[in-house]
Design an enzyme around this catalytic site. Sequence first.
Site, PDB file in Angstrom:
ATOM      1  N   ASP A   1      -0.286  12.109  -1.774  1.00 37.07           N
ATOM      2  CA  ASP A   1       0.366  12.977  -2.758  1.00 37.07           C
ATOM      3  C   ASP A   1      -0.541  14.099  -3.242  1.00 37.07           C
ATOM      4  OD1 ASP A   1       2.647  11.441  -2.543  1.00 37.07           O
ATOM      5  OD2 ASP A   1       2.132  10.145  -4.224  1.00 37.07           O
TER       6      ASP A   1
ATOM      7  N   SER B   1       3.189   0.945  -6.775  1.00 33.11           N
ATOM      8  CA  SER B   1       2.372   1.994  -7.375  1.00 33.11           C
ATOM      9  C   SER B   1       1.168   1.293  -7.995  1.00 33.11           C
ATOM     10  CB  SER B   1       3.165   2.752  -8.445  1.00 33.11           C
ATOM     11  OG  SER B   1       2.325   3.661  -9.125  1.00 33.11           O
TER      12      SER B   1
END
Length: 314
Positions: free
Chosen positions: A25, A186
């Site tokens: 990301d 996550s």
Amino acid sequence: MTDTSTAPTTGTKERVVLAYSGGLDTSVAIGWIGERTGAEVVAVAVDVGQGGEDLEVIRQRALDCGAVEAYVADAREEFATEYCMPALQANALYMDAYPLVSALSRPVIVKHLVRAARQFGATTVAHGCTGKGNDQVRFEVGITSLAPDLRCLAPVRDLALTRDVAIDYATKHDLPIETTKHNPFSIDQNVWGRAVETGFLEDIWNGPTKDVYTYTDDPTYPPLPDEVVITFEHGVPVAIDGEAVTPLQAVQQMNRRAGAQGVGRIDIVEDRLVGIKSREVYEAPGAMALIAAHQELENVTVEREQARFKKTVG
């Protein structure tokens, strides 16, 4: 604390300092920010004991992904001494359950982001948070507190950089980053602990599976008992079994020894600042063992009314 960076250069473009992890990301965010804002991106990686790749490898990847400058800092000792130890002295447990794993690391990361922004002449600081959690608040309050003149940018929240978009972008631009590995969770981790969320854990009826855990061994099959003696001075561990340790060494040693006993697993539905509840699984063997030891030390040394007052101010 050590840092490695290139020298600032002069130019007409605005600059954005990006909190950089080395992962998909934030690697994609370098080019994504540049395309959508026209700004140059300075990548900043801060080691707070999260493990993984060497900082120099991460620094080079940032440059390969298009960053004009790269700043890396080994902040492990700084984090342990200046942030984890005050939390230990206060017996800091969120909702009386888990140590502040992510929350404690954000101020030291922000400190280095702002330092890099000053060094490289940036006007904006970018972070990888979504609009759902507490992290966006931690980063942005920290940044604007230290540097009210700096703007804040969250590519995921503000520039629609979703996970699928990131994978497509990385593939299209042939970025030097893994795009196919699928991780349903996550995860945020540092020397003080590890926080795991999302995926099937969002259903609170689903128990954690073995792959959720890294810092702790299965307590169903514990090894032989391990007795440890921790010496404190002013609420800070200074020796383990008679051997002098720094704050970082104390946490690292207790992560290993308490983790081997399966200590420090926490499964909780917590309240978030933004007004939602979230199911989280934490691992913090060192932090939980040190806090438990510190609390017991206080139980035998602190007078009753002092103890009540300390809990209030803590």
